[in-house]
Design a protein around this motif. Structure first.
Motif, short mmCIF file in Angstrom:
data_model
loop_
_atom_site.label_atom_id
_atom_site.label_comp_id
_atom_site.label_asym_id
_atom_site.label_seq_id
_atom_site.Cartn_x
_atom_site.Cartn_y
_atom_site.Cartn_z
N ILE A 263 0.83 -1.20 0.00
CA ILE A 263 0.00 0.00 0.00
C ILE A 263 0.87 1.25 0.00
N ILE A 264 1.96 1.24 0.73
CA ILE A 264 2.87 2.39 0.71
C ILE A 264 3.41 2.61 -0.71
N GLU A 265 3.75 1.54 -1.40
CA GLU A 265 4.22 1.67 -2.79
C GLU A 265 3.12 2.21 -3.70
N LEU A 266 1.90 1.71 -3.53
CA LEU A 266 0.78 2.20 -4.35
C LEU A 266 0.50 3.68 -4.08
N ILE A 267 0.60 4.09 -2.83
CA ILE A 267 0.39 5.50 -2.50
C ILE A 267 1.42 6.36 -3.20
#
Length: 119
Positions: free
Chosen positions: A90-94
């Protein structure tokens, strides 16, 4: 604390973390980046709480070894590890949403400079 209490507390904190992470992803998807850092921080704190409970359980188990591993404990461990993995994704997607948002803003500015009548 018995294994059911340990397990349910791990699931509780991991579930809270998952909720904060998915809220932050939705914010990023909508281009609302102001609250994301606080949501990620809340998720991190929840995961830390779950991890502390897990560590305490492991320490207590080392003193008095369990003969059988309860299914609820396996589920709690699985839930915690899944949320920890989700956090990284999720951090990467953000970050991808953030970069896309920034590029869209730059593109909009360039289009407005080149031809204000196109808008």
């Amino acid at each position: 604390m018995n294994h059911e209490d340990f397990s349910m507390n791990i699931i509780l904190h991991a579930g809270n973390a998952k909720g904060y992470l998915h809220e932050s992803l939705q914010l990023a998807k909508n281009g609302e980046f102001e609250q994301i850092d606080s949501k990620i921080k809340q998720a991190t704190e929840e995961l830390l709480n779950a991890h502390k409970i897990q560590t305490k359980f492991i320490q207590e188990d080392a003193e008095e070894t369990m003969e059988n591993i309860p299914v609820i404990l396996v589920h709690a461990q699985d839930h915690l590890m899944t949320v920890m993995s989700e956090k990284q994704l999720i951090i990467e997607l953000i970050e991808m949403y953030r970069k896309q948002h920034d590029m869209n803003l730059k593109l909009d500015m360039l289009l407005e400079q080149d031809s204000p009548t196109l808008r």
